[in-house]
Design an enzyme around this catalytic site. Structure first.
Site, PDB file in Angstrom:
ATOM      1  N   HIS A   1      -5.979  73.326  76.598  1.00 21.13           N
ATOM      2  CA  HIS A   1      -6.942  72.764  75.924  1.00 21.13           C
ATOM      3  C   HIS A   1      -8.349  73.363  76.187  1.00 21.13           C
ATOM      4  O   HIS A   1      -9.078  74.057  75.213  1.00 21.13           O
ATOM      5  CB  HIS A   1      -7.137  71.166  75.856  1.00 21.13           C
ATOM      6  CG  HIS A   1      -5.479  70.743  75.696  1.00 21.13           C
ATOM      7  ND1 HIS A   1      -5.154  70.433  74.383  1.00 21.13           N
ATOM      8  CD2 HIS A   1      -4.675  69.919  76.599  1.00 21.13           C
ATOM      9  CE1 HIS A   1      -3.962  69.697  74.687  1.00 21.13           C
ATOM     10  NE2 HIS A   1      -3.701  69.572  75.723  1.00 21.13           N
TER      11      HIS A   1
HETATM   12  C1  BDR Z   1      -8.131  66.925  77.130  1.00 18.74           C
HETATM   13  O1  BDR Z   1      -7.631  65.835  77.901  1.00 18.74           O
HETATM   14  C2  BDR Z   1      -7.764  66.112  79.265  1.00 18.74           C
HETATM   15  O2  BDR Z   1      -6.457  65.869  79.982  1.00 18.74           O
HETATM   16  C3  BDR Z   1      -7.709  67.681  79.501  1.00 18.74           C
HETATM   17  O3  BDR Z   1      -8.302  68.270  80.444  1.00 18.74           O
HETATM   18  C4  BDR Z   1      -8.498  67.980  78.121  1.00 18.74           C
HETATM   19  O4  BDR Z   1      -9.908  67.873  78.068  1.00 18.74           O
HETATM   20  C5  BDR Z   1      -6.933  67.198  76.297  1.00 18.74           C
HETATM   21  O5  BDR Z   1      -6.737  66.185  75.254  1.00 18.74           O
END
Ligand code: BDR
Ligand code: CA
Length: 310
Positions: free
Chosen positions: A239
């Site tokens: 992500h």
């Molecule tokens: C987001 O949530 C976190 O767990 C990850 O680092 C990312 O920023 C994804 O939904």
């Protein structure tokens, strides 16, 4: 360009930070500010320092930020990122501490004093930025843009409709969405389109650097979680990497300028990003919502970072 990275490291945050470290020098990459999210802010701050230690970039200061969301109790995600936040991937212990100033004061001072507008990359809950902008709304004009990972059109990863960062601190997101700052959203709509497949991991390992090995460790660690593996059988998304990779090359994604609001009241749909893709509300457009991806480009950028770092 001058930017800071606001983050809750976090496995994918770590990949995002390494991309930024590989591509930008200390005059551009001004600081890391940390926030509670994936892990407590103490653990996340240590991880930021560990990444700087590994890359010999201790000149970049780290400011510890808010330890809980603006109005809510903290939800963490150790079940995804491990109790150390980096799923046991081996980065050295830091030889340097964080700065004594807190992240919110640092960001405020930076925006007040800088003669150039600042880009803010947000990889976690928006607590720090939300606090800065609620206390000093005029500082919004000193921000070049906020590029953030959060939200998704119609689906979530923490509730059926809420993505983690938006779910953790929806009130902070609400402040940012209404701040008038140029906003670029890297939500689940793009991140789910770029998967760290086995072939891509092997390609990165060819760089033969410790960073390459560690990036592969970070990106493959989520596949050990059964529910994640069921959802992503070929590999997992990375992500936060989208945010800093977009700084490197803004042809990485494409999208549409739309209105986005966040649900802050309903128990059922708390943290949902309500994205007016078809302009049915007439509400003011406030976000460049990204939904098209050049996924190969993301992994080229990650591979380049792996080859350039120790
Ligand atoms: C987001 O949530 C976190 O767990 C990850 O680092 C990312 O920023 C994804 O939904
Ligand atoms: Ca994150």
């Amino acid at each position: 360009m001058k930017f800071i990275v606001d983050t809750d490291p976090g496995t994918d945050d770590a990949v995002a930070i390494l991309i930024a470290l590989a591509h930008f020098n200390d005059d551009e990459f001004l600081a890391i500010t940390t926030v509670a999210g994936n892990v407590t802010v103490e653990v996340g701050t240590k991880n930021a320092l560990r990444l700087l230690e590994h890359t010999n970039r201790n000149n970049i200061p780290v400011y510890k930020g808010e330890e809980k969301p603006l109005y809510r109790e903290l939800t963490t995600a150790e079940w995804v990122h491990g109790s150390d936040g980096l799923n046991g991937v081996d980065f050295p212990n830091p030889s340097k501490n964080e700065e004594t100033l807190d992240a919110v004061s640092y960001i405020k001072n930076l925006l007040l004093k800088s003669d150039e507008k600042i880009t803010i990359c947000v990889l976690g809950p928006m607590t720090n930025i939300g606090k800065v902008l609620s206390q000093n709304p005029k500082l919004s004009s000193n921000i070049e843009q906020i590029i953030f990972m959060g939200g998704g059109a119609g689906f979530g990863n923490t509730t059926p409709v809420a993505e983690f960062n938006f779910f953790v601190d929806p009130e902070a997101v609400n402040i940012v969405l209404n701040s008038g700052v140029k906003l670029i959203m890297m939500g689940l709509d793009v991140t789910h389109q770029a998967i760290a497949t086995k072939a891509r991991l092997e390609d990165i390992l060819e760089t033969k650097t410790v960073t390459g090995k560690n990036i592969v460790g970070l990106m493959s660690s989520l596949s050990d979680i059964e529910v994640v593996r069921e959802l992503f059988p070929d590999g997992t998304p990375v992500h936060d990497a989208f945010v800093t990779a977009y700084l490197v090359d803004n042809t990485l994604t494409n999208g549409k300028f739309v209105n986005i609001e966040i649900e802050t009241k309903s128990e059922l749909s708390l943290g949902q990003s309500v994205i007016d893709i078809n302009s049915v509300t007439g509400r003011k457009k406030n976000v460049y919502w990204m939904n098209q991806v050049n996924d190969d480009k993301l992994f080229e950028i990650i591979k380049f970072a792996s080859s350039k770092l120790p």
